[in-house]
Design an enzyme around this catalytic site. Sequence first.
Site: not given
Ligand code: CAA
Length: 389
Positions: A81, A113, A154, A203, A235, A244, A278, A310
């Site tokens: 992709e 993916c 990521t 996502s 994945h 999760k 990733n 996705s």
């Molecule tokens: N110590 C331990 N844990 C902590 C922490 C700390 N100090 N601070 C935060 N965390 C935890 C949070 O509690 C959270 O855990 P949970 O998800 O279990 O609640 C985790 O760290 C992440 O925190 P946030 O949700 O606040 O993080 P964020 O807003 O920065 O976003 C994300 C995280 C959404 C994954 C972001 O990195 C992102 O957008 N990534 C790209 C999209 C993605 O990978 N999506 C996955 C599904 S889509 C897919 O699979 C296709 C693909 O390949 C893209």
Amino acid sequence: MSISIGIHDLSFATSEFVLPHTALADYNGTEIGKYHVGIGQESMSVPAADEDIVTMAATAAAPILARHGKDRIRTVVFATESSIDQAKSAGIYVHSLIGLPSATRVVELKQACYGATAALQFAIGLVQRDPAQQVLVIASDVSKYELDSPGEATQGASAVAMLVSVDPALVRIEDPSGLFTADVMDFWRPNYLSTALVDGQESIGAYLQAVEGTWKDYSEQGGRALEEFAAFCYHQPFTKMAYKAHRHLLNYCGYDTDKDVIAGALGQTTAYNTVIGNSYTASVYLGLAALLDQADDLTGRPLAFLSYGSGSVAEFFAGTVVAGYQDHLRTEANLEAISRRKTVDYAGYRELHEWTFPTDGGDHATPEQTTGPFRLAGISGHKRIYQTR
Ligand code: CAA
């Protein structure tokens, strides 16, 4: 009697450079626990200016040809992709770099993916029809988000090459599959952007919905019971996502979601993704590589695969580990591919992130950074020029 078809060999490559998450955290002030524990990532592979999905793919595929020859390979399916051309398949460059015969069909497949799993299933169909042929399936991607965006942590890059054949030495792929498609905008990349767009929480929700959907269909198609699986290869956009997903599946099936049970079911599947990041299409098969390399004897044990792309398409399927598989692993080379990467500092990473070819059609050489067997030497008249060392 149905014939046994599956993954006969698996080899992967990753990039020249690596950025530890500590460097990203120091730069943006994030508490490191969020990266190491919250998303489960320690470092990310960062391609050199003279690396791309083609050079990584050729590096992954060359050892497969060295071991098995090329006479039986009649098809190359390249899943990605992070495509480098809207018309020409990246697989044709790889076909040339690794010296495959002209009597080969080569095609590129795309569905985020999920693409490599489509490639694997299509390859099985081709081998079923002509059991003498082998199919080279390649999954190669560079995951790139905007600087300073939540997705940045990521990112990653790698290529997995798999040889699909009858009487596979590693994993026999089974029927049925559980399938799921839903029209969602959780992650996408319009043709005019070089970085992906994503709605992070959407996502994660879309992925979990796909876990449910594929499992429901897999069960209705008469698949195995959940307890039969020795391990689950998910994945892994970030490794915490596998946790999760498995928790969600256990809940959906009415089981306890004890932390140790989940960790046990994922086994070693996260070991490579946690340091590579990733790699989109390659991610689920890096999970398989890590599991086979590092878990205790899995002979005869069924493994579950959950491939999510996705947009979205997902598939849940099973494979059984073949007796004697340990003799065909590439554990040492896999560990070397990871450990040979050179650490870049944050400024170096940022420079690489922003590197791009001018689009004026002129001659542009790339800086010689990679030390791998294949490199992208430059561009001339809008044509990419690759080099073999
Ligand atoms: N110590 C331990 N844990 C902590 C922490 C700390 N100090 N601070 C935060 N965390 C935890 C949070 O509690 C959270 O855990 P949970 O998800 O279990 O609640 C985790 O760290 C992440 O925190 P946030 O949700 O606040 O993080 P964020 O807003 O920065 O976003 C994300 C995280 C959404 C994954 C972001 O990195 C992102 O957008 N990534 C790209 C999209 C993605 O990978 N999506 C996955 C599904 S889509 C897919 O699979 C296709 C693909 O390949 C893209």
